[in-house]
Motif scaffolding. Sequence first.
Motif, PDB file in Angstrom:
ATOM      1  N   GLU A  79       5.337 -20.056  50.593  1.00  0.00           N
ATOM      2  CA  GLU A  79       5.513 -19.723  49.185  1.00  0.00           C
ATOM      3  C   GLU A  79       4.517 -18.654  48.749  1.00  0.00           C
ATOM      4  O   GLU A  79       4.890 -17.707  48.039  1.00  0.00           O
ATOM      5  CB  GLU A  79       5.338 -20.982  48.327  1.00  0.00           C
ATOM      6  N   LYS A  80       3.282 -18.788  49.194  1.00  0.00           N
ATOM      7  CA  LYS A  80       2.264 -17.788  48.860  1.00  0.00           C
ATOM      8  C   LYS A  80       2.627 -16.427  49.435  1.00  0.00           C
ATOM      9  O   LYS A  80       2.489 -15.390  48.763  1.00  0.00           O
ATOM     10  CB  LYS A  80       0.902 -18.242  49.398  1.00  0.00           C
ATOM     11  N   ALA A  81       3.126 -16.402  50.686  1.00  0.00           N
ATOM     12  CA  ALA A  81       3.504 -15.143  51.333  1.00  0.00           C
ATOM     13  C   ALA A  81       4.674 -14.477  50.604  1.00  0.00           C
ATOM     14  O   ALA A  81       4.716 -13.252  50.456  1.00  0.00           O
ATOM     15  CB  ALA A  81       3.869 -15.398  52.788  1.00  0.00           C
ATOM     16  N   ILE A  82       5.627 -15.283  50.137  1.00  0.00           N
ATOM     17  CA  ILE A  82       6.778 -14.748  49.406  1.00  0.00           C
ATOM     18  C   ILE A  82       6.329 -14.093  48.100  1.00  0.00           C
ATOM     19  O   ILE A  82       6.757 -12.978  47.755  1.00  0.00           O
ATOM     20  CB  ILE A  82       7.798 -15.865  49.133  1.00  0.00           C
ATOM     21  N   LYS A  83       5.448 -14.761  47.376  1.00  0.00           N
ATOM     22  CA  LYS A  83       4.987 -14.229  46.089  1.00  0.00           C
ATOM     23  C   LYS A  83       4.072 -13.014  46.282  1.00  0.00           C
ATOM     24  O   LYS A  83       4.107 -12.073  45.481  1.00  0.00           O
ATOM     25  CB  LYS A  83       4.286 -15.326  45.310  1.00  0.00           C
ATOM     26  N   GLU A  84       3.289 -13.009  47.345  1.00  0.00           N
ATOM     27  CA  GLU A  84       2.453 -11.846  47.638  1.00  0.00           C
ATOM     28  C   GLU A  84       3.315 -10.642  47.999  1.00  0.00           C
ATOM     29  O   GLU A  84       3.022  -9.509  47.618  1.00  0.00           O
ATOM     30  CB  GLU A  84       1.476 -12.169  48.771  1.00  0.00           C
ATOM     31  N   PHE A  85       4.392 -10.896  48.748  1.00  0.00           N
ATOM     32  CA  PHE A  85       5.318  -9.816  49.079  1.00  0.00           C
ATOM     33  C   PHE A  85       5.911  -9.217  47.807  1.00  0.00           C
ATOM     34  O   PHE A  85       5.997  -7.995  47.660  1.00  0.00           O
ATOM     35  CB  PHE A  85       6.444 -10.337  49.981  1.00  0.00           C
ATOM     36  N   ASN A  86       6.322 -10.081  46.887  1.00  0.00           N
ATOM     37  CA  ASN A  86       6.925  -9.604  45.644  1.00  0.00           C
ATOM     38  C   ASN A  86       5.959  -8.764  44.823  1.00  0.00           C
ATOM     39  O   ASN A  86       6.349  -7.760  44.227  1.00  0.00           O
ATOM     40  CB  ASN A  86       7.414 -10.806  44.835  1.00  0.00           C
ATOM     41  N   ARG A  87       4.681  -9.150  44.805  1.00  0.00           N
ATOM     42  CA  ARG A  87       3.682  -8.356  44.083  1.00  0.00           C
ATOM     43  C   ARG A  87       3.478  -6.996  44.745  1.00  0.00           C
ATOM     44  O   ARG A  87       3.347  -5.973  44.087  1.00  0.00           O
ATOM     45  CB  ARG A  87       2.363  -9.122  44.002  1.00  0.00           C
ATOM     46  N   ARG A  88       3.462  -7.010  46.068  1.00  0.00           N
ATOM     47  CA  ARG A  88       3.221  -5.768  46.815  1.00  0.00           C
ATOM     48  C   ARG A  88       4.413  -4.830  46.747  1.00  0.00           C
ATOM     49  O   ARG A  88       4.245  -3.601  46.726  1.00  0.00           O
ATOM     50  CB  ARG A  88       2.906  -6.116  48.283  1.00  0.00           C
TER      51      ARG A  88
END
Length: 500
Positions: A79-88
């Motif tokens: 979940e953290k990786a998905i949200k970090e991807f979206n921010r990036r």
Amino acid sequence: MKLIVLNLSLLFLSLHLSSVFHFAIAKGGLISSNFSGLGDISYVGSARHLFEEKKFSMQEHIKRLNKLAEGYMSNAELEKAIKEFNRRCSSISRVYSIGESVLGVPLWVIEISDKPGKEEPEPAFKFIGNVHGDEPVGRELLLLLANWLCDNYMQHPLATLIVNNVHLHILPSLNPDGFQSRLRGNAKNVDLNRDFPDQFFHMNDDLGMRQPETKAIMSWLEKIHFTASATLHGGALVANYPWDGTTDEKKYYYACPDDKTFRFMASLYSNSHHNMSLSKEFPGGITNGAKWYPIYGGMQDWNYIYAGCFELTLEISDDKWPNASEIPVLWEFNRMSMLNLVASLVKTGIQGRIFSSDYGSPLAASISIKGINSTIKAGKVFADYHRLLTPGEKYEVVASMPGYKSKSTRIMLGEEASTVDFILDPVVAARDDLLPSRCDCSSFEKREQKLIELLPGQHSEILIIVILILLFLCFLMKRRVILNYLRPKQMAGQKRPLVV
């Protein structure tokens, strides 16, 4: 001497059985193992619930899988990786949830597009990973795919093509509860790839028994009109296509109406893979599901029958749960296959839009191919359709809608996609079926009636001229509306569309 021969025979038999039981049927067959030495887990193809392990206790099973899970992302890390991807990569992506698992874990989706979240006359593709909790490779590969597209957009031609022309939706984990428990089924011990409505048997017709993860997928496809999709599994190396079941539950090749197209899609994936097409077990690295072994209540057949979505079941690793150190290699082996499969939505097949001749409005009509018992619907907003077909074949394409005269045209499909737009003539005006129009000529009829009432008889000639001018302007407006709808297709660098 007899003792030596007997010992050698026993040794050969044990090695043979070991290789047989090591083979894992990820689609969910009769015998499946998580990795060599774990023991066997038996399943009944049409059953909703899984049997327990025979050789190891649950504690031993969890302990062994926990060791294998080292290096894989946990649910929280995913979940953290998905949200970090979206921010990036916020300019070409959005993140949303389609629902929750039994234990309340959100089912996160990444959408990748040059206009994420906006409706466009473009095809949509979905990837789903981790359908079975003990097959986690797809979780990792789908995050790698998303990041690769972000890093290579406007640099690599395939990345740019996909982002600009496709709405790609990625669900890394459909079964986070199963992953957490290191088991195949969900938190209720149900195999999610046996939980969908089936065309042959009715064991899943009870809505109350259907799992929340299954309901989430079904609701998802009601909201988004997907052209094609693929689920990532583990335990074999093959691209599997419909039908997955047979009418009599026996094992044999059972072709669906679009068998040629599915074989083309499966071969595209296999031939782009590092070694899938070299399989000695599956010629060309592809297989008809029913010929491999029949299953019922599967996601693949349901997608095709009920949603018009062409889905493949991709077995992407021989081991269900390989060591995490193998993930980079598995990514490189599958990367071009994944990219080429998504890109095929705009590089092959036919596509176009459907309009009404009387108001110039988009029509949510149906597209069929003569000789293929399968129909797809045009989108509700833009009336766009995207139909996968095998290149190098002749087809008769038919557009139809209640209240309108059907139209057809014959095409020879080459190696590139063809654009075929239809303008249908109404049999009887059916305004309730029309999508909003920029030009409603019915308003001119009302004005005409008012003019007749207001103007005296001696001005009838002037009235006729005014009416003719208004009708001519309406005709020009309708023509402009249709041309404006078609113009983006031409600007995309494709061939001039055929208008029927």
